[in-house]
Enzyme design. Structure first.
Site, PDB file in Angstrom:
ATOM      1  N   GLU A 315       0.843  -1.200   0.000  1.00 52.67           N
ATOM      2  CA  GLU A 315       0.000   0.000   0.000  1.00 52.67           C
ATOM      3  C   GLU A 315       0.879   1.251   0.000  1.00 52.67           C
ATOM      4  O   GLU A 315       1.367   1.688   1.038  1.00 52.67           O
ATOM      5  CB  GLU A 315      -0.928  -0.011   1.214  1.00 52.67           C
ATOM      6  N   LYS A 318       0.369   4.400   2.489  1.00 53.27           N
ATOM      7  CA  LYS A 318       0.486   4.353   3.941  1.00 53.27           C
ATOM      8  C   LYS A 318       1.617   5.260   4.409  1.00 53.27           C
ATOM      9  O   LYS A 318       2.709   5.254   3.848  1.00 53.27           O
ATOM     10  CB  LYS A 318       0.731   2.921   4.423  1.00 53.27           C
TER      11      LYS A 318
END
Length: 465
Positions: A315, A318
């Site tokens: 991700e 993040k």
């Protein structure tokens, strides 16, 4: 994710660990985070259904697009009540409204298995959320019953800061922290026993391991093991100590019979230290999968743990250190960060369904190559060969004795060749050439590869992905 308590005391033990990809994987879940430029939920659901053996996902909200995307897939979904909603759900009327808005429109078309009431609430230190946690759980359970929903269980996920470790480092003496044991966790465990719902924990060896004993945290050898002085049982990895400490704490309160679910665990494939690599992440998760299939722990032998690996994707959105963006099994284009046997038919990517190549030779069309650093030791080189050929999803027959690319007189050449094979197969990313700091990316084909069977290289052509 949360930081675990400090590492427990260690004794020296040398042993070898041998692990192969499981022939068949069943009942393994993943945490599906969404912080980044990720594919739409419908594509994610289709990929998991058609191209992987993953049979359950856990999401950190009640996003209707995600829940709806899994309708009719047969994949179980765990939804999470946002932490901030917990105080309101201590009111029964609000709990019924929550179920009516977030569960009933999707159930049973989407196979919702659990409602997790918040995530790691005790770690938050928010007294208002902590005191309302169990009332919210009870109210949601009652709201489900009122709505005629009988196949969804209510639980909550705990970080392992709930455990107070003893100085002697004995997993059998694990206990919950004073103040939380009888006042908070015993009533929650009583609720789980009554409703036949699981106690969910997030055991992360990554948070709190001894940097001098990394192998103990990632299931590698050699390592310093733990011998429990009370039971005599020897622990060869940190994960088992965390699980058995949790079990011992539950048993001490009289709830050793309550099921345990692993809500989150994993190892990042990249971080700001040498212990993060695709190889280490793969080795860790392979062992986690093995335990999920029924290997158990020293105090819970042959016990199966429903397990959710963190996480599905890397991700990029993040915040925080590098590791936070590199916990995923897959890149956003569905290609694997590393192989742990979850892809069906060894497919290399979900979008195009490309089969994983056998042993890609050095690219003959230009581009990038991965080779061993000049300072890499023979032990590192052999370790890289062993990992790529056994766990990296690469067919290494061409470099074996009698193979078309065999050169038994040069360990460095053969190691570089298989390291590059893994690098080319996995998208030629920096992470896929890390090899615990022993790999380096170069811009031209190394001269030492020209002793190889050039007809073999020519047949493979350009291995750019």
């Amino acid at each position: 994710m949360a930081k675990a308590p400090p590492s427990i005391s260690l004794l020296l033990l040398s042993a070898a660990v041998f692990l192969t990809l499981p022939a068949a994987i069943s009942s393994i879940g993943v945490n599906y985070g969404t912080l980044g430029n990720l594919p739409p939920p419908t594509q994610v659901a289709n990929f998991l259904k058609t191209q992987t053996s993953i049979d359950s996902v856990k999401i950190f909200n009640v996003n209707p697009d995600i829940i709806r995307a899994f309708a009719g897939t047969g994949i179980s979904v765990v939804v999470t009540v946002p932490n901030g909603d917990i105080p309101a759900l201590a009111n029964g009327v609000q709990a019924r409204r929550w179920v009516a808005a977030n569960i009933q429109p999707f159930h049973p078309q989407t196979k919702i298995k659990y409602i997790s009431v918040g995530n790691e609430i005790l770690l938050s230190g928010d007294d208002n959320m902590i005191k309302n946690l169990l009332p919210a759980m009870k109210n949601l359970n009652a709201a489900l019953f009122h709505a005629g929903v009988k196949d969804i269980k209510v639980t909550t996920a705990h970080s392992l800061n709930i455990i107070a470790y003893e100085l002697n480092g004995a997993p059998s003496s694990g206990r919950f922290r004073p103040g939380w044991d009888k006042g908070v966790l015993a009533p929650i465990l009583a609720f789980h026993r009554q409703t036949k719902s699981p106690f969910v924990v997030n055991p992360y060896p990554y948070f709190g391991f001894d940097p001098k004993n990394v192998n103990f945290a990632i299931f590698r050898s050699p390592y310093k093991a733990v011998r429990d002085p009370l039971t005599g049982k020897v622990y060869t990895n940190m994960y088992d100590t965390l699980m058995d400490s949790t079990y011992s704490a539950m048993k001490a309160l009289g709830y050793g019979d309550v099921d345990i679910v692993v809500g989150e665990t994993g190892w990042p494939s990249a971080c700001d230290a040498s212990w993060c690599s695709p190889e280490n992440a793969a080795w860790f998760n392979l062992n986690i999968i093995k335990r999920a299939q029924g290997q158990g722990t020293p105090l819970m032998p042959d016990r199966r743990f429903e397990t959710y690996i963190f996480g599905l994707f890397n991700e990029e959105g993040k915040p925080g250190p590098t590791a936070e963006r590199n916990w995923g099994l897959f890149w956003p284009d569905f290609s694997p960060v590393y192989d742990v046997g979850l892809l069906r038919n060894k497919q290399a990517g979900g979008g195009g369904g490309r089969p994983a190549p056998a042993l890609p030779a050095p690219s003959v069309g230009g581009g990038k190559w991965c080779v061993a650093k000049s300072e890499a030791t023979d032990g590192q080189l052999q370790g890289n060969i062993d990992w790529v050929c056994n766990q990296g999803g690469v067919d290494c027959k061409p470099i074996q004795t009698g193979g078309s690319c065999s050169n038994p007189n040069s360990l460095r050449t053969q190691a570089s060749f298989v390291m590059n094979a893994y690098f080319q197969k996995n998208g030629r990313t920096d992470q896929s050439c890390y090899f615990s700091g022993s790999g380096v990316i170069v811009g031209e084909q190394p001269k030492q590869w020209w002793f190889l069977d050039q007809s073999y290289i020519g047949r493979l052509g350009d291995t750019n992905i």
